[in-house]
Enzyme design. Sequence first.
Site, PDB file in Angstrom:
ATOM      1  N   ASP A 252       0.871  -1.169   0.000  1.00  0.00           N
ATOM      2  CA  ASP A 252       0.000   0.000   0.000  1.00  0.00           C
ATOM      3  C   ASP A 252       0.907   1.217   0.000  1.00  0.00           C
ATOM      4  OD1 ASP A 252      -2.211   1.672   0.121  1.00  0.00           O
ATOM      5  OD2 ASP A 252      -3.199   0.527   1.698  1.00  0.00           O
ATOM      6  N   TRP A 253       0.361   2.364  -0.322  1.00  0.00           N
ATOM      7  CA  TRP A 253       1.176   3.550  -0.541  1.00  0.00           C
ATOM      8  C   TRP A 253       1.852   3.990   0.763  1.00  0.00           C
ATOM      9  CZ3 TRP A 253      -0.357   1.356  -4.434  1.00  0.00           C
ATOM     10  CH2 TRP A 253      -0.267   1.853  -5.735  1.00  0.00           C
TER      11      TRP A 253
END
EC number: 3.2.1.21
Length: 739
Positions: A252-253
């Site tokens: 995920d970012w």
Amino acid sequence: MQTLFLSLLAAAVTVHAYGSGGSNWDQAYSRAKDALQKLNQTEKVGLVTGVKWMGGPCVGNTYKPESIDYPSLCLQDSPLGIRFANPVTAFPAGINAGATWDTQLLYARGAAMGAEAKGLGIHVQLGPVAGPLGKNPNGGRNWEGFSVDPYLSGVAMEKTIRGMQDSGVQACAKHWLGNEQEHYRDTISSNIGDRAAHELYVWPFMDAVKAGVASVMCSYNKVNGTWACESDALNNKLMKEELGFPGYIMSDWNAQHSTVNSAVSGLDMTMPGSDFSNPPGSIFWGSNLEAAVADGSVPQSRLDDMVTRILAAWYLVGQDQGYPPVAFSSWNGGKANVDVTADHGTVARAVARDSIVLLKNGHGTLPLRKPKSLAIVGSDAIVNPAGPNACSDRGCNNGTLAMGWGSGTAEFPYLVGPLDAIQKRAAADGTKIVPSATDDPTAGASAAAAAETAIVFINSDSGEGYITVEGNLGDRNNLDPWHNGNELVKAVAAASKNVIVVIHSVGPIILETILAQPSVKAIVWAGLPGQESGNALVDVIYGDTTPSGKLPYTIAKQAADYGASWINAETDDFPEGLYVDYRHFDAKGIAPRYEFGYGLSYTTFKYSGLWVNMDASAGAANGQVVPGGPADLFEVVGQVSVSVRNNGRVAGAEVAQLYLGLPDSAPATPPKQLRGFQKLMLQPGQTGRATFKLTRRDLSYWDVQQQKWVVPSGTFKVYVGSSSRDIREEGSFRVRRGW
């Protein structure tokens, strides 16, 4: 407490799952390995490292190698459409898609989203969502997923992924694993028991892998004390070995926390490549990964495995054949130079329409029959006066609610508000509309007093934790309607003898105050219906379509009845174990207000003729691992069927639901669990046959000692009905002791 992956070793390994994959994966891997030989080391690192936030047109971008014909990969949100681009279709949210219980619509929605992504040159669409599953009814991002039930969620994941990837875009199953709340999501440790992990939270990811999903996104949180994106147990052992996942795992970012640990623990791609603010030292891979491979901290074989997985996924969905270039930029308003929406508004309307759940319908109040006058009350009845996209990532609750907030959103090309759609129908019927597009109880009561029937619109919103809306930091503070919705309904009910309540919500709300008003004759749950909101609602409340949606979760009488909620702490021990939603209500003998799978119709259905045919032996699944798990786990070992007759005078669709109760020889298990469903469209007087095929997995529990799926011996109970509590036919079958 038994914890996830109890018996697994912590040693890092390089996993090669592709040998056990299907022929499509095998062919993709063959081509990927050929391409790998042409890449230099810097190019390999560029394929696994994002170029940084806002470093390309998409929310995620990789470096383009020069040695092979391969693009800068474009990765883009969201699970309900294309974020930061226009014009695109704003589809109903995942929770609405799940509420249709319609496998054809689930596929069609996925295919339409995938077609739009491909048309814009997006290679990876960041969805669908299996986590959060939704154990906490007020969890902020539950609406992005399909259901709190792993079986329903798993079917929805499979159909959506197949639709997306058949259209040519890579799907991304997320968030892996245990991302069940927004509070402390960057620091919390989800300490999940091994059995609960497999039977609840991993289950829909198994279906995703079996469907051939190209990628999986690991989550921000820790799982049993280790960051999800650098957990060897989670990524190497469970996802790649146990589930046989041939694709790649991306972060995920900004969910990456290390260079070496994440690499050797199974992470294959880091996004967006550097922190949003790009401070010194925030790039964990790139040149740092190249150096780690050079000094032996990360094996060369591990880097090659990352690259091979990423290339194989690209080949798997045919993106090497005439794929369009990226046709928009996320950073300049997202205006695309092509229109990819086609006729997808029709799909969006169908999903929104068939997801509507009729909760109450006293005295046949619905469908409406050309009333002389209608009061339309509540700010949720109209589109935000500033425009449907006025708030970034939908981070406000002004006007009608059609999606939650956060990265899981899309730009509305238009939004049909309920009032607008009702006014159009009313004009054709000669009905006078008395509007009160405010949440002021006095104004609402005044409008209601001047009309034959009043429709009150209320909502409840939530979203991702980087935005706080009206004091709700992603997760909902409570399960009450927003904007004093209870008081609004009470005031209108005091002024009118015929009140209909329409709910737009991200999840369950407590309805006791509303149900206590004698004038409230009908309640409609419309969820998060996307751009066709008003049109879909009119289709149902005017009887053009009979409502056929079923609840994808339980609505309780009080919030405490759920036994779970987000916690204000950095450790969640998941004390509820297997007992989430209806499993909890059934085990504790708690009466819900509206149970899982519930939904009324304008007609009635009669069930009869239950038939059970089973040929299963007790024992563990020991087959060769294929994408999804051991091959024998997915063997069909039995079949259940039942006849359903439409006894009413209008056509309607019924969702026949199959639940199983495991024998006493199994360790403590919920009384019944969903293991099949089929939606039948029936004309008046017509009888259809619902058929449920059962696999070994459907009959199994996860044995924490053997670390295998096991079919127990003894008598299984069979329940078939219209909801988890409206059981119409019961039966049983025995499974003999066997292999």
